[in-house]
Design a protein around this motif. Structure first.
Motif, PDB file in Angstrom:
ATOM      1  N   LYS A   1       0.846  -1.188  -0.078  1.00 59.63           N
ATOM      2  CA  LYS A   1      -0.181   0.226   0.108  1.00 59.63           C
ATOM      3  C   LYS A   1       0.841   1.237  -0.035  1.00 59.63           C
ATOM      4  O   LYS A   1       0.546   2.252  -0.556  1.00 59.63           O
ATOM      5  CB  LYS A   1      -0.866  -0.110   1.173  1.00 59.63           C
ATOM      6  CG  LYS A   1      -1.848  -1.218   1.281  1.00 59.63           C
ATOM      7  CD  LYS A   1      -2.908  -0.963   2.466  1.00 59.63           C
ATOM      8  CE  LYS A   1      -3.861  -2.171   2.252  1.00 59.63           C
ATOM      9  NZ  LYS A   1      -4.821  -2.108   3.506  1.00 59.63           N
TER      10      LYS A   1
ATOM     11  N   ARG B   1       1.290   6.718  -6.881  1.00 57.01           N
ATOM     12  CA  ARG B   1       0.139   7.431  -7.426  1.00 57.01           C
ATOM     13  C   ARG B   1       0.512   8.966  -7.058  1.00 57.01           C
ATOM     14  O   ARG B   1       0.198   9.879  -7.784  1.00 57.01           O
ATOM     15  CB  ARG B   1      -1.355   6.918  -6.742  1.00 57.01           C
ATOM     16  CG  ARG B   1      -1.687   5.612  -7.508  1.00 57.01           C
ATOM     17  CD  ARG B   1      -2.953   5.194  -6.528  1.00 57.01           C
ATOM     18  NE  ARG B   1      -3.349   4.029  -7.136  1.00 57.01           N
ATOM     19  CZ  ARG B   1      -3.108   2.794  -6.426  1.00 57.01           C
ATOM     20  NH1 ARG B   1      -2.206   2.951  -5.372  1.00 57.01           N
ATOM     21  NH2 ARG B   1      -3.468   1.676  -6.930  1.00 57.01           N
ATOM     22  N   ARG B   2       1.029   9.188  -5.975  1.00 54.15           N
ATOM     23  CA  ARG B   2       1.438  10.642  -5.613  1.00 54.15           C
ATOM     24  C   ARG B   2       2.430  11.145  -6.801  1.00 54.15           C
ATOM     25  O   ARG B   2       2.233  12.579  -7.147  1.00 54.15           O
ATOM     26  CB  ARG B   2       2.059  10.514  -4.398  1.00 54.15           C
ATOM     27  CG  ARG B   2       2.565  12.015  -3.854  1.00 54.15           C
ATOM     28  CD  ARG B   2       3.271  12.176  -2.478  1.00 54.15           C
ATOM     29  NE  ARG B   2       4.774  11.562  -2.685  1.00 54.15           N
ATOM     30  CZ  ARG B   2       5.758  12.626  -3.104  1.00 54.15           C
ATOM     31  NH1 ARG B   2       5.557  13.813  -3.110  1.00 54.15           N
ATOM     32  NH2 ARG B   2       6.755  11.954  -3.372  1.00 54.15           N
TER      33      ARG B   2
ATOM     34  N   ALA C   1       0.662   4.105  -2.901  1.00 56.68           N
ATOM     35  CA  ALA C   1       0.423   5.426  -2.766  1.00 56.68           C
ATOM     36  C   ALA C   1       1.670   6.373  -3.027  1.00 56.68           C
ATOM     37  O   ALA C   1       1.188   7.361  -3.597  1.00 56.68           O
ATOM     38  CB  ALA C   1       0.354   5.633  -1.076  1.00 56.68           C
TER      39      ALA C   1
END
Length: 465
Positions: A409, A416-417, A413
């Motif tokens: 995860k 995607r950031r 994250a």
């Protein structure tokens, strides 16, 4: 009474011998074997000491922690590794290869602390004060409250501490300081033990934080007795490749914070600089639409770093295809090539020259980069670029499965950031499914091709009805 047969013992591990040897046969430490007759003294009886009210034992709930709060060193990346900053009375050991930048980093810490008005004593046992001054001019670390001393005698260093009364002490390095109370030359286990224990006792008594520089041996471990790592509160390791400017500081031991944080730095002409967001260091800035590249998300402690993996496949001109890798494990690359040829039907990939490299000189040692390496190889073989907003991470097994990795995860994250909206991970199930999604899978045998076409027609008919 008969004399004991084993008359020599190692002071580090307790190994005994009937004769003196220079190196312990158990822990392999030099100069740690001593004569038991020298260690034995007259029998003494310990008597209990009257405890004063100030030193009496108290309930743990009655102990306050106001005097042991972290104070920032001025370098956010270094504070991240320490768990928030420097604790008063803490003994911090910083080790690393020669020339990696330990002295430069600690001089910057000393200058930042002195800029806040605190007195800092920098003791250099390897360089003269003029040499340290030259480096301070280059790194803009000239602060009036930063005191320099070039001393190698422990008693003289203690005198300097009494004269300056600093709020921060830096000793560079602990292996070059000697004490007259211990035999042997500086750097021997007995000397390192005496010097470290004395400085740590001064740190605890005066609530004075002490930063010690430690040398390393050929195998990368800290030189001196293992007791040195047990005595200090924090053990930090400064890592980096001389060919690149990137440096990592990680905590191997920390009594005041976590041990899975990593600080990123970059060596520049003006000293050492923090890298709060190192994502741009490991991604190329070349033209888009180039085949053979794929981005993965590596994990350094708690920090997720996007790393670009590049692959190049060319026709072999020799009897044995070449395998040239930089930044990845060669054995894992060989395994991935075998899985791609056998499971993903990329026939002929084993007969090509394969070149694998990472951007920025970073090394990928974790198996989470397997999927990105496989995608880059397949992209280079078909000469078909991977979408620029896609990242891949996952471990590939010999059966062709994509297995989940730790902190999935967190990796997703971070990807995607940074704008990588398409993720290839263990949810795909197999490396073949990952390549089919990108249309990079091999055609397989003629029988398998006919079966795939038949299954495709069946899916189309089912969809029609």
């Amino acid at each position: 009474m008969a004399k004991s047969v084993s008359s020599f013992r190692c002071v580090e591990c307790g190994w005994t011998s009937i004769r003196w040897v220079g190196r312990c046969g158990e822990c392999q430490q030099w100069g740690s074997v001593q004569d038991l007759a020298d260690q034995a003294g007259p029998a003494r009886t310990l008597r209990p000491v009257q405890i004063s009210d100030a030193r009496s034992a108290r309930p743990i709930t009655a102990v306050t922690t106001e005097s042991v709060q972290h104070w920032p060193s001025g370098i956010a990346e270094f504070d991240r590794v320490l768990g928030g900053g420097i604790v008063p009375g803490a003994a911090i050991l910083l080790s690393g290869e020669p020339g990696v930048g330990k002295s430069t980093l600690l001089l910057e810490v000393a200058a930042r602390a002195a800029a806040t008005g605190q007195k800092v004593l920098y003791v250099s046992a390897e360089e003269s004060v003029q040499q340290v001054r030259l480096r301070a001019e280059r790194t803009n670390a000239l602060v009036p409250t930063l005191y320099l001393a070039a001393e190698t005698d422990l008693a003289t260093i203690l005198g300097q501490i009494d004269a300056v009364e600093p709020q921060l002490l830096i000793v560079d390095s602990v292996q070059t300081v000697a004490s007259s109370l211990s035999d042997g030359l500086a750097g021997q286990p007995s000397q390192v033990r005496e010097v470290a224990s004395t400085l740590i006792r001064v740190a605890k008594d005066r609530h004075l934080p002490v930063l010690l520089v430690g040398h390393v041996t050929k195998d990368g471990s800290i030189a001196g007795p293992r007791l040195l790592e047990h005595l200090v509160d924090v053990v930090c390791q400064f890592e980096g490749d001389r060919q690149t400017a990137l440096r990592f500081v990680r905590a191997l031991k920390n009594r005041f914070g976590p041990t899975d944080e990593v600080g990123c730095f970059e060596m520049t002409g003006d000293g050492i600089a923090e890298v709060p967001d190192p994502s741009g260091l490991f991604l190329s800035r070349g033209a888009t639409g180039v085949s053979g590249t794929c981005v993965t998300v590596a994990l350094e402690g708690r920090r997720a770093l996007p790393v670009e993996v590049q692959a190049l496949l060319v026709k072999s001109t020799g009897p044995q295809p070449r395998r040239v890798v930089n930044g990845v494990d060669p054995s894992r690359v060989a395994m991935i090539l075998a899985v791609l040829e056998r499971r993903a039907k990329l026939s002929g990939v084993g007969q090509l020259d394969v070149y694998i490299s990472t951007v920025g000189g970073v090394r990928l040692s974790e198996p989470a980069a397997d999927l990105a390496i496989a995608v880059a190889i397949a992209s280079a073989m078909h000469d078909r670029p991977v979408p620029h907003d896609m990242a891949a991470y996952g471990e590939i097994s010999l059966a062709g499965e994509v297995r989940p990795v730790t902190a999935g995860k967190l990796r997703g994250a971070e990807a995607r950031r940074l704008g990588f909206n398409k993720i290839l991970d263990a949810e795909l199930g197999s490396v073949t499914a990952a390549l089919e999604r990108l249309r990079l899978a091999g055609p397989g045998t003629p029988a398998e091709q006919r079966q795939q076409r038949a299954e495709s027609r069946e899916r189309e008919l089912d969809g029609a009805f």
